[in-house]
Write an enzyme that holds these catalytic residues in place. Structure first.
Site, PDB file in Angstrom:
ATOM      1  N   ASP A   3       0.863  -1.198   0.000  1.00  0.00           N
ATOM      2  CA  ASP A   3       0.000   0.000   0.000  1.00  0.00           C
ATOM      3  C   ASP A   3       0.893   1.240   0.000  1.00  0.00           C
ATOM      4  O   ASP A   3       2.104   1.146   0.241  1.00  0.00           O
ATOM      5  CB  ASP A   3      -0.915   0.007   1.259  1.00  0.00           C
ATOM      6  CG  ASP A   3      -2.201   0.815   1.046  1.00  0.00           C
ATOM      7  OD1 ASP A   3      -2.103   2.043   0.921  1.00  0.00           O
ATOM      8  OD2 ASP A   3      -3.282   0.218   0.996  1.00  0.00           O
ATOM      9  N   ASP A  45       3.191   1.930  -4.692  1.00  0.00           N
ATOM     10  CA  ASP A  45       2.229   2.764  -5.404  1.00  0.00           C
ATOM     11  C   ASP A  45       1.984   2.093  -6.758  1.00  0.00           C
ATOM     12  O   ASP A  45       2.930   1.945  -7.556  1.00  0.00           O
ATOM     13  CB  ASP A  45       2.830   4.172  -5.581  1.00  0.00           C
ATOM     14  CG  ASP A  45       1.898   5.108  -6.314  1.00  0.00           C
ATOM     15  OD1 ASP A  45       0.994   4.635  -7.042  1.00  0.00           O
ATOM     16  OD2 ASP A  45       2.086   6.335  -6.179  1.00  0.00           O
ATOM     17  N   VAL A  46       0.743   1.702  -7.023  1.00  0.00           N
ATOM     18  CA  VAL A  46       0.466   0.910  -8.233  1.00  0.00           C
ATOM     19  C   VAL A  46       0.607   1.711  -9.529  1.00  0.00           C
ATOM     20  O   VAL A  46       0.477   1.147 -10.613  1.00  0.00           O
ATOM     21  CB  VAL A  46      -0.931   0.237  -8.195  1.00  0.00           C
ATOM     22  CG1 VAL A  46      -1.036  -0.739  -7.043  1.00  0.00           C
ATOM     23  CG2 VAL A  46      -2.058   1.275  -8.147  1.00  0.00           C
ATOM     24  N   ASN A  63      -6.355  -4.873  -5.950  1.00  0.00           N
ATOM     25  CA  ASN A  63      -7.426  -4.292  -5.133  1.00  0.00           C
ATOM     26  C   ASN A  63      -7.355  -2.762  -5.040  1.00  0.00           C
ATOM     27  O   ASN A  63      -8.385  -2.112  -4.875  1.00  0.00           O
ATOM     28  CB  ASN A  63      -7.351  -4.913  -3.728  1.00  0.00           C
ATOM     29  CG  ASN A  63      -8.229  -4.182  -2.739  1.00  0.00           C
ATOM     30  OD1 ASN A  63      -9.442  -4.330  -2.746  1.00  0.00           O
ATOM     31  ND2 ASN A  63      -7.616  -3.358  -1.882  1.00  0.00           N
ATOM     32  N   TYR A  82     -14.966   6.622 -12.531  1.00  0.00           N
ATOM     33  CA  TYR A  82     -14.957   5.356 -11.780  1.00  0.00           C
ATOM     34  C   TYR A  82     -15.679   4.263 -12.576  1.00  0.00           C
ATOM     35  O   TYR A  82     -15.173   3.158 -12.741  1.00  0.00           O
ATOM     36  CB  TYR A  82     -15.616   5.566 -10.414  1.00  0.00           C
ATOM     37  CG  TYR A  82     -15.540   4.363  -9.503  1.00  0.00           C
ATOM     38  CD1 TYR A  82     -14.348   4.015  -8.873  1.00  0.00           C
ATOM     39  CD2 TYR A  82     -16.657   3.562  -9.265  1.00  0.00           C
ATOM     40  CE1 TYR A  82     -14.266   2.908  -8.035  1.00  0.00           C
ATOM     41  CE2 TYR A  82     -16.599   2.459  -8.425  1.00  0.00           C
ATOM     42  CZ  TYR A  82     -15.399   2.137  -7.813  1.00  0.00           C
ATOM     43  OH  TYR A  82     -15.317   1.042  -6.981  1.00  0.00           O
ATOM     44  N   THR A  94     -16.478   0.711   3.859  1.00  0.00           N
ATOM     45  CA  THR A  94     -15.018   0.870   3.973  1.00  0.00           C
ATOM     46  C   THR A  94     -14.723   2.372   4.016  1.00  0.00           C
ATOM     47  O   THR A  94     -15.630   3.185   3.767  1.00  0.00           O
ATOM     48  CB  THR A  94     -14.305   0.290   2.728  1.00  0.00           C
ATOM     49  OG1 THR A  94     -14.669   1.098   1.599  1.00  0.00           O
ATOM     50  CG2 THR A  94     -14.662  -1.163   2.463  1.00  0.00           C
TER      51      THR A  94
HETATM   52  N1  LIG Z   1     -16.213  -0.169  -0.907  1.00  0.00           N
HETATM   53  C1  LIG Z   1     -17.034  -0.383  -1.902  1.00  0.00           C
HETATM   54  O1  LIG Z   1     -18.254  -0.174  -1.782  1.00  0.00           O
HETATM   55  C2  LIG Z   1     -16.539  -0.904  -3.222  1.00  0.00           C
HETATM   56  C3  LIG Z   1     -17.488  -1.230  -4.198  1.00  0.00           C
HETATM   57  C4  LIG Z   1     -17.054  -1.722  -5.416  1.00  0.00           C
HETATM   58  C5  LIG Z   1     -15.716  -1.879  -5.672  1.00  0.00           C
HETATM   59  N2  LIG Z   1     -14.794  -1.550  -4.714  1.00  0.00           N
HETATM   60  C6  LIG Z   1     -13.380  -1.690  -5.081  1.00  0.00           C
HETATM   61  O2  LIG Z   1     -12.695  -2.458  -4.108  1.00  0.00           O
HETATM   62  C7  LIG Z   1     -11.349  -2.000  -3.979  1.00  0.00           C
HETATM   63  C8  LIG Z   1     -11.065  -1.652  -2.530  1.00  0.00           C
HETATM   64  O3  LIG Z   1     -11.980  -0.654  -2.122  1.00  0.00           O
HETATM   65  P1  LIG Z   1     -12.145  -0.146  -0.627  1.00  0.00           P
HETATM   66  O4  LIG Z   1     -13.551   0.246  -0.471  1.00  0.00           O
HETATM   67  O5  LIG Z   1     -11.513  -1.080   0.325  1.00  0.00           O
HETATM   68  O6  LIG Z   1     -11.278   1.206  -0.736  1.00  0.00           O
HETATM   69  P2  LIG Z   1     -10.530   2.042   0.431  1.00  0.00           P
HETATM   70  O7  LIG Z   1     -10.454   3.447  -0.078  1.00  0.00           O
HETATM   71  O8  LIG Z   1     -11.203   1.809   1.709  1.00  0.00           O
HETATM   72  O9  LIG Z   1      -9.080   1.391   0.418  1.00  0.00           O
HETATM   73  C9  LIG Z   1      -8.301   1.464  -0.752  1.00  0.00           C
HETATM   74  C10 LIG Z   1      -6.856   1.223  -0.445  1.00  0.00           C
HETATM   75  O10 LIG Z   1      -6.115   1.460  -1.664  1.00  0.00           O
HETATM   76  C11 LIG Z   1      -4.968   2.212  -1.339  1.00  0.00           C
HETATM   77  N3  LIG Z   1      -4.487   2.983  -2.499  1.00  0.00           N
HETATM   78  C12 LIG Z   1      -5.016   4.114  -3.030  1.00  0.00           C
HETATM   79  N4  LIG Z   1      -4.239   4.545  -4.041  1.00  0.00           N
HETATM   80  C13 LIG Z   1      -3.219   3.665  -4.150  1.00  0.00           C
HETATM   81  C14 LIG Z   1      -2.085   3.573  -5.014  1.00  0.00           C
HETATM   82  N5  LIG Z   1      -1.830   4.495  -5.968  1.00  0.00           N
HETATM   83  N6  LIG Z   1      -1.242   2.522  -4.863  1.00  0.00           N
HETATM   84  C15 LIG Z   1      -1.473   1.589  -3.896  1.00  0.00           C
HETATM   85  N7  LIG Z   1      -2.497   1.636  -3.040  1.00  0.00           N
HETATM   86  C16 LIG Z   1      -3.370   2.666  -3.173  1.00  0.00           C
HETATM   87  C17 LIG Z   1      -5.409   3.103  -0.189  1.00  0.00           C
HETATM   88  O11 LIG Z   1      -4.294   3.602   0.532  1.00  0.00           O
HETATM   89  C18 LIG Z   1      -6.288   2.163   0.622  1.00  0.00           C
HETATM   90  O12 LIG Z   1      -5.549   1.430   1.552  1.00  0.00           O
HETATM   91  C19 LIG Z   1     -11.230  -0.794  -4.916  1.00  0.00           C
HETATM   92  O13 LIG Z   1     -10.687  -1.188  -6.148  1.00  0.00           O
HETATM   93  C20 LIG Z   1     -12.669  -0.359  -5.096  1.00  0.00           C
HETATM   94  O14 LIG Z   1     -12.887   0.352  -6.286  1.00  0.00           O
HETATM   95  C21 LIG Z   1     -15.183  -1.053  -3.498  1.00  0.00           C
END
Ligand SMILES: NC(=O)c1ccc[n+]([C@@H]2O[C@H](COP(=O)([O-])OP(=O)(O)OC[C@H]3O[C@@H](n4cnc5c(N)ncnc54)[C@H](O)[C@@H]3O)[C@@H](O)[C@H]2O)c1
Length: 255
Positions: free
Chosen positions: A37, A63-64, A90, A156, A191
């Site tokens: 992360d 960082d991805v 993720n 998105y 989240t």
């Molecule tokens: N929460 C939801 O309702 C939901 C719904 C559909 C899809 N998703 C997808 O699930 C995945 C996780 O979502 P979440 O809700 O846990 O998000 P979150 O924002 O709670 O956590 C995301 C994590 O990604 C990290 N991150 C951000 N930019 C980054 C980068 N450049 N390099 C590496 N890490 C990075 C952040 O630091 C964080 O730890 C995402 O791809 C999101 O689009 C989430």
């Protein structure tokens, strides 16, 4: 227990939310977890928690959007544990919530660079290493919003739609190398991403009630609901599944 015993699993964006829950569950099920992360303190604290509970994990800052870093970190994980079995793409952001005609190009590009290019770059470097070891499983986080539209978050939606088809193309490209690629499509999951979408912690309770009412099952999901789906796709229980979409959304897209 032991559903992914001794598998080496890299999770991006693992410090919070779905990535965090997935790291804990996969470690509990016997995996060696590379927690990666941009959030160093949260990532390290998570690794400590996993280790305290008897699991195996290590933190890497990643960082991805940075290809050099991805190549270096994946090589490091490979060197430490001798293989890469699973990559969970993720990391993701929701980006600005504006209509298309008001989005600045840099705002659009930021979402694409993390949600789309990040998946591309991590897949590229994981495949290179998986080819050395007879295959692997790649799990890409798309979204319910990658299957259907809504009048919000245009970048998105576009990014998650792209991830859905990247998964199918890579599934077909690498099937004969025994690398499986599947997408997971969460609905609304509580989240930090959703907390932010609802306008911060102080508005969460009210906002959650509103979102709960939109779900056929009557409530939004928890990070573990998604982690269990990822566990299945990471494990050999899903060995005949590739190019599939695992929708975990409380029925949101069923209508
Ligand atoms: N929460 C939801 O309702 C939901 C719904 C559909 C899809 N998703 C997808 O699930 C995945 C996780 O979502 P979440 O809700 O846990 O998000 P979150 O924002 O709670 O956590 C995301 C994590 O990604 C990290 N991150 C951000 N930019 C980054 C980068 N450049 N390099 C590496 N890490 C990075 C952040 O630091 C964080 O730890 C995402 O791809 C999101 O689009 C989430």
């Amino acid at each position: 227990m032991d559903r992914v015993k001794d598998k080496v699993i890299i999770i991006t964006g693992a410090a919070l939310g779905i990535g965090r829950a997935t790291s804990i569950l996969l470690a509990k099920e016997g995996a060696k977890v590379a927690v990666t992360d941009i959030l160093v303190d949260e990532g390290k604290a998570l690794v400590e928690e996993i280790q305290k509970n008897g699991g195996e994990a290590e933190f890497w800052h990643l960082d991805v959007t940075n290809e050099n870093q991805i190549e270096r970190v994946f090589a490091d994980v490979y060197q430490k544990w001798g293989k890469i079995d699973v990559l969970v793409n993720n990391a993701g952001i929701s980006g600005v919530n504006k209509p298309t005609h008001k989005i600045k190009q840099e705002e659009w590009n930021l979402v694409m660079s993390i949600n789309v290019n990040g998946v591309f770059l991590c897949t590229k470097h994981a495949v290179n290493l998986m080819l050395n070891h007879g295959g692997g499983s790649i799990v890409n986080l798309s979204a319910a919003y990658g299957l259907v539209g809504s009048p919000s978050l245009p970048a998105y939606h576009a990014s998650k739609g792209a991830v859905r088809l990247m998964s199918k193309t890579d599934a077909l490209t690498y099937a004969h190398h025994n690398i499986r690629v599947n997408s997971v499509h969460p609905g609304f999951i509580m989240t930090p991403m959703i907390e932010e979408h609802l306008g911060g912690k102080e508005n969460v309770e009210h906002g959650k009630k509103f979102l709960d009412r939109l779900q056929p099952l009557g409530h939004i999901g928890e990070p573990d609901d998604i982690a269990y789906g990822i566990l299945y796709l990471a494990s050999d229980e899903s060995k005949f599944i590739t190019g599939a979409e695992l929708v975990i959304d409380g029925g949101y897209t069923a209508g």
